[in-house]
Design a protein around this motif. Structure first.
Motif, PDB file in Angstrom:
ATOM      1  N   ASP A  15       0.826  -1.206   0.000  1.00 13.15           N
ATOM      2  CA  ASP A  15       0.000   0.000   0.000  1.00 13.15           C
ATOM      3  C   ASP A  15       0.865   1.263   0.000  1.00 13.15           C
ATOM      4  O   ASP A  15       0.548   2.249  -0.674  1.00 13.15           O
ATOM      5  CB  ASP A  15      -0.929   0.014   1.211  1.00 13.15           C
ATOM      6  N   ASN A  16       1.965   1.239   0.769  1.00 17.46           N
ATOM      7  CA  ASN A  16       2.837   2.407   0.853  1.00 17.46           C
ATOM      8  C   ASN A  16       3.813   2.510  -0.310  1.00 17.46           C
ATOM      9  O   ASN A  16       4.351   3.580  -0.579  1.00 17.46           O
ATOM     10  CB  ASN A  16       3.628   2.377   2.164  1.00 17.46           C
ATOM     11  N   GLY A  17       4.064   1.386  -0.987  1.00 13.51           N
ATOM     12  CA  GLY A  17       4.916   1.406  -2.159  1.00 13.51           C
ATOM     13  C   GLY A  17       6.394   1.245  -1.908  1.00 13.51           C
ATOM     14  O   GLY A  17       7.172   1.167  -2.855  1.00 13.51           O
ATOM     15  N   SER A  18       6.804   1.199  -0.633  1.00 16.03           N
ATOM     16  CA  SER A  18       8.223   1.023  -0.346  1.00 16.03           C
ATOM     17  C   SER A  18       8.415   0.545   1.078  1.00 16.03           C
ATOM     18  O   SER A  18       7.547   0.740   1.945  1.00 16.03           O
ATOM     19  CB  SER A  18       8.998   2.328  -0.555  1.00 16.03           C
ATOM     20  N   ILE A  19       9.561  -0.060   1.316  1.00 14.73           N
ATOM     21  CA  ILE A  19       9.910  -0.502   2.665  1.00 14.73           C
ATOM     22  C   ILE A  19      10.203   0.699   3.554  1.00 14.73           C
ATOM     23  O   ILE A  19       9.823   0.733   4.734  1.00 14.73           O
ATOM     24  CB  ILE A  19      11.110  -1.470   2.602  1.00 14.73           C
ATOM     25  N   SER A  34      12.197  -5.351   6.318  1.00 19.20           N
ATOM     26  CA  SER A  34      12.716  -6.348   5.379  1.00 19.20           C
ATOM     27  C   SER A  34      12.821  -7.721   6.036  1.00 19.20           C
ATOM     28  O   SER A  34      12.498  -8.752   5.415  1.00 19.20           O
ATOM     29  CB  SER A  34      14.083  -5.913   4.853  1.00 19.20           C
ATOM     30  N   LYS A  35      13.262  -7.748   7.288  1.00 19.15           N
ATOM     31  CA  LYS A  35      13.412  -9.017   7.990  1.00 19.15           C
ATOM     32  C   LYS A  35      12.073  -9.705   8.182  1.00 19.15           C
ATOM     33  O   LYS A  35      11.938 -10.916   7.968  1.00 19.15           O
ATOM     34  CB  LYS A  35      14.082  -8.775   9.347  1.00 19.15           C
ATOM     35  N   ARG A  36      11.057  -8.932   8.561  1.00 15.47           N
ATOM     36  CA  ARG A  36       9.734  -9.528   8.784  1.00 15.47           C
ATOM     37  C   ARG A  36       9.098  -9.976   7.474  1.00 15.47           C
ATOM     38  O   ARG A  36       8.392 -10.983   7.424  1.00 15.47           O
ATOM     39  CB  ARG A  36       8.847  -8.542   9.537  1.00 15.47           C
ATOM     40  N   LEU A  37       9.335  -9.234   6.383  1.00 14.07           N
ATOM     41  CA  LEU A  37       8.830  -9.666   5.082  1.00 14.07           C
ATOM     42  C   LEU A  37       9.489 -10.972   4.669  1.00 14.07           C
ATOM     43  O   LEU A  37       8.820 -11.905   4.198  1.00 14.07           O
ATOM     44  CB  LEU A  37       9.087  -8.586   4.031  1.00 14.07           C
ATOM     45  N   ALA A  38      10.821 -11.053   4.852  1.00 17.36           N
ATOM     46  CA  ALA A  38      11.545 -12.281   4.504  1.00 17.36           C
ATOM     47  C   ALA A  38      11.052 -13.451   5.354  1.00 17.36           C
ATOM     48  O   ALA A  38      10.927 -14.584   4.868  1.00 17.36           O
ATOM     49  CB  ALA A  38      13.039 -12.067   4.699  1.00 17.36           C
ATOM     50  N   GLU A  50       8.623  -8.606  -5.641  1.00 14.99           N
ATOM     51  CA  GLU A  50       9.845  -8.457  -6.426  1.00 14.99           C
ATOM     52  C   GLU A  50      10.457  -7.103  -6.080  1.00 14.99           C
ATOM     53  O   GLU A  50       9.801  -6.062  -6.181  1.00 14.99           O
ATOM     54  CB  GLU A  50       9.545  -8.527  -7.930  1.00 14.99           C
ATOM     55  N   ARG A  51      11.687  -7.106  -5.683  1.00 16.83           N
ATOM     56  CA  ARG A  51      12.359  -5.886  -5.259  1.00 16.83           C
ATOM     57  C   ARG A  51      13.278  -5.389  -6.376  1.00 16.83           C
ATOM     58  O   ARG A  51      14.117  -6.129  -6.868  1.00 16.83           O
ATOM     59  CB  ARG A  51      13.165  -6.143  -3.991  1.00 16.83           C
ATOM     60  N   THR A  52      13.101  -4.139  -6.768  1.00 17.78           N
ATOM     61  CA  THR A  52      13.999  -3.497  -7.729  1.00 17.78           C
ATOM     62  C   THR A  52      14.579  -2.259  -7.069  1.00 17.78           C
ATOM     63  O   THR A  52      14.200  -1.880  -5.958  1.00 17.78           O
ATOM     64  CB  THR A  52      13.256  -3.102  -9.014  1.00 17.78           C
ATOM     65  N   THR A  53      15.493  -1.620  -7.760  1.00 16.08           N
ATOM     66  CA  THR A  53      16.127  -0.431  -7.179  1.00 16.08           C
ATOM     67  C   THR A  53      15.164   0.746  -7.111  1.00 16.08           C
ATOM     68  O   THR A  53      15.372   1.675  -6.328  1.00 16.08           O
ATOM     69  CB  THR A  53      17.353  -0.020  -8.017  1.00 16.08           C
ATOM     70  N   ARG A  55      11.330   0.476  -7.297  1.00 13.57           N
ATOM     71  CA  ARG A  55      10.030   0.270  -6.662  1.00 13.57           C
ATOM     72  C   ARG A  55       9.804  -1.208  -6.404  1.00 13.57           C
ATOM     73  O   ARG A  55      10.588  -2.057  -6.837  1.00 13.57           O
ATOM     74  CB  ARG A  55       8.890   0.833  -7.519  1.00 13.57           C
ATOM     75  N   LEU A  56       8.731  -1.498  -5.697  1.00 12.18           N
ATOM     76  CA  LEU A  56       8.357  -2.870  -5.382  1.00 12.18           C
ATOM     77  C   LEU A  56       7.187  -3.291  -6.244  1.00 12.18           C
ATOM     78  O   LEU A  56       6.288  -2.495  -6.529  1.00 12.18           O
ATOM     79  CB  LEU A  56       7.975  -2.984  -3.902  1.00 12.18           C
ATOM     80  N   HIS A  57       7.193  -4.546  -6.666  1.00  8.14           N
ATOM     81  CA  HIS A  57       6.087  -5.094  -7.449  1.00  8.14           C
ATOM     82  C   HIS A  57       5.644  -6.404  -6.807  1.00  8.14           C
ATOM     83  O   HIS A  57       6.491  -7.252  -6.478  1.00  8.14           O
ATOM     84  CB  HIS A  57       6.520  -5.381  -8.894  1.00  8.14           C
ATOM     85  N   PRO A  58       4.343  -6.613  -6.614  1.00  8.68           N
ATOM     86  CA  PRO A  58       3.907  -7.908  -6.092  1.00  8.68           C
ATOM     87  C   PRO A  58       4.052  -8.987  -7.151  1.00  8.68           C
ATOM     88  O   PRO A  58       3.827  -8.743  -8.344  1.00  8.68           O
ATOM     89  CB  PRO A  58       2.429  -7.665  -5.745  1.00  8.68           C
ATOM     90  N   THR A  59       4.451 -10.169  -6.740  1.00  6.28           N
ATOM     91  CA  THR A  59       4.392 -11.319  -7.638  1.00  6.28           C
ATOM     92  C   THR A  59       2.925 -11.682  -7.814  1.00  6.28           C
ATOM     93  O   THR A  59       2.061 -11.185  -7.077  1.00  6.28           O
ATOM     94  CB  THR A  59       5.146 -12.505  -7.033  1.00  6.28           C
ATOM     95  N   PRO A  60       2.575 -12.525  -8.780  1.00  6.68           N
ATOM     96  CA  PRO A  60       1.164 -12.931  -8.906  1.00  6.68           C
ATOM     97  C   PRO A  60       0.599 -13.501  -7.606  1.00  6.68           C
ATOM     98  O   PRO A  60      -0.537 -13.187  -7.218  1.00  6.68           O
ATOM     99  CB  PRO A  60       1.209 -13.978 -10.024  1.00  6.68           C
TER     100      PRO A  60
END
Length: 301
Positions: A15-19, A34-38, A50-53, A55-60
Motif C-alpha cells: 500500500d505504501n509502495g516502499s519498505i 525487510s526481515k519480517r517480510l523475509a 519483487e524488489r527493484t532499485t 520500486r516494489l512489485h507484487p508477484t502474482p
C-alpha cells in the motif's frame, strides 16, 4: 490461515509502495521491515514481492494474497467497530482507476464536493483506457465501461452506456447525411483501434457497419476531437458527446438507431469494501441517478 502482524505489515508495504515508507509509518527500522517480510515469505514458501532499485512489485501470488488480506483487514476493522459501537468513518487512502474521458467529464468535476464531505480520505486517481489489474496495482475501486464485469469483485451498475451515431455540421455539409446504416459505408468512419465494426440496433432490426477508421488511433479521446473537427462520422457514448449534441456542435444521425446497449458503467471493488470505497461509489451512484447526460439527448438528426 492464522492472521499475524506480519500479514498486516505485508499489506502496508504494498500500500505504501516502499519498505522505507512502511518503516516510517510503523515506527520501526527498514531493516526490521525487510526481515519480517523475509520471515513471512520463508514461512509461506513463496516470494511475495519483487524488489527493484526503484520500486516494489507484487508477484502474482503476492497480488492475490494482498487482495485477500486487504479484505480480511477490512472485515476485522468493521467487526471491531460493530463491537465497540464505533461509526465506520470514511478515511485513509483511496485508490481509484477510471477511463480517461469519463473521469475528466463526469468524475473530476465532483471530486471537490466529495473531498470536502470526507476530508480524512487521501484520494489517488489513476486514468487509463486499458485494462487495470486491481490487485496488482492496489486499486480500491475501478470504474469500467463493460458488458462483462470480471469475476471475483462486486460490480455495481452506475448507469447505462447509450451510443449514438454523430457527425459535425461541416462534415455533413460537405459529404451529405446518411439515411440508413448501409449508407455509412460511403462515409469516413472514425473509431479507435478495436472499435469497428459497429452493431446498430432499432426495434426488431440489427445492422452491422464495417469499415476502416479514416484516421487510425488508439485513443478514444482523439476520435471525439476528430468528429468535432468535422473529419468524419463516429459512434460515441452519450455521456461523451451529449453536450456537443445539445449545443449543435454535433448532429445525431440515424436517430432510430443506437449502438448495442450491452455496455454499462460499473464500479468494481472488493466484496467487503472499506468505508471510503463505499462512500465514493455511493457518491457516484447519487450523481448518476438519473444520468445527467441522458437529458442532453436531442433525439433528432
Amino acid at each position: 490461515m492464522a492472521f499475524d502482524p506480519d500479514h498486516a505489515l505485508f499489506v502496508a508495504i504494498l500500500d505504501n509502495g516502499s519498505i522505507a515508507a512502511t518503516a516510517r509509518a510503523w515506527g520501526i527500522s527498514p531493516a526490521m521491515v525487510s526481515k519480517r517480510l523475509a520471515r513471512l515469505e520463508a514461512r509461506l514458501g513463496v516470494r511475495l514481492i519483487e524488489r527493484t532499485t526503484r520500486r516494489l512489485h507484487p508477484t502474482p501470488v503476492g497480488a492475490q494474497l494482498h487482495a485477500e488480506l486487504t479484505q480480511l483487514l477490512a472485515a476485522l476493522t468493521e467487526a471491531e467497530a460493530r463491537v465497540t459501537g464505533a461509526a465506520a468513518t470514511p478515511a485513509g487512502p483511496l485508490r481509484i482507476a477510471a477511463p480517461t474521458s469519463f473521469a475528466r467529464l463526469h468524475i473530476a468535476p465532483h471530486l471537490g464536493d466529495f473531498l470536502r464531505a470526507y476530508p480524512a480520505i487521501a484520494l489517488e486517481l489513476t486514468l487509463s483506457d486499458g485494462y487495470v489489474d486491481l490487485a496488482a496495482q492496489r486499486i480500491d475501486c475501478a470504474i469500467r465501461i463493460t458488458a462483462d464485469p470480471p469475476a471475483g469483485y462486486i460490480a455495481r451498475r452506475l448507469a447505462g452506456n447509450r451510443r449514438v451515431v454523430c457527425a459535425g455540421p461541416a462534415y455533413l455539409a460537405a459529404h451529405g447525411t446518411p439515411a440508413t446504416p448501409a449508407a455509412l459505408a460511403g462515409h469516413r468512419l472514425l473509431a479507435a483501434d478495436g472499435q469497428l465494426p459497429w452493431t446498430l440496433l432499432r426495434p426488431g432490426k440489427r445492422a452491422l457497419v464495417e469499415g476502416i477508421s479514416h484516421v487510425r488511433t488508439d485513443s478514444s479521446e482523439i476520435v471525439r476531437e476528430l468528429v468535432l473537427a468535422g473529419v468524419g462520422v463516429a459512434l460515441r457514448s452519450l455521456w461523451d458527446v451529449g453536450t456537443a449534441l445539445a449545443d449543435g456542435r454535433l448532429i445525431r444521425l440515424l436517430p432510430e438507431w443506437e449502438g448495442a446497449r450491452d455496455l454499462a458503467i460499473h464500479a468494481l471493488h472488493a466484496a467487503q469494501p472499506r468505508p471510503a470505497v463505499t462512500a465514493f461509489v455511493d457518491s457516484l451512484a447519487d450523481r448518476f441517478s438519473p444520468p445527467p447526460w441522458e437529458a442532453l439527448d436531442t433525439g433528432h438528426g
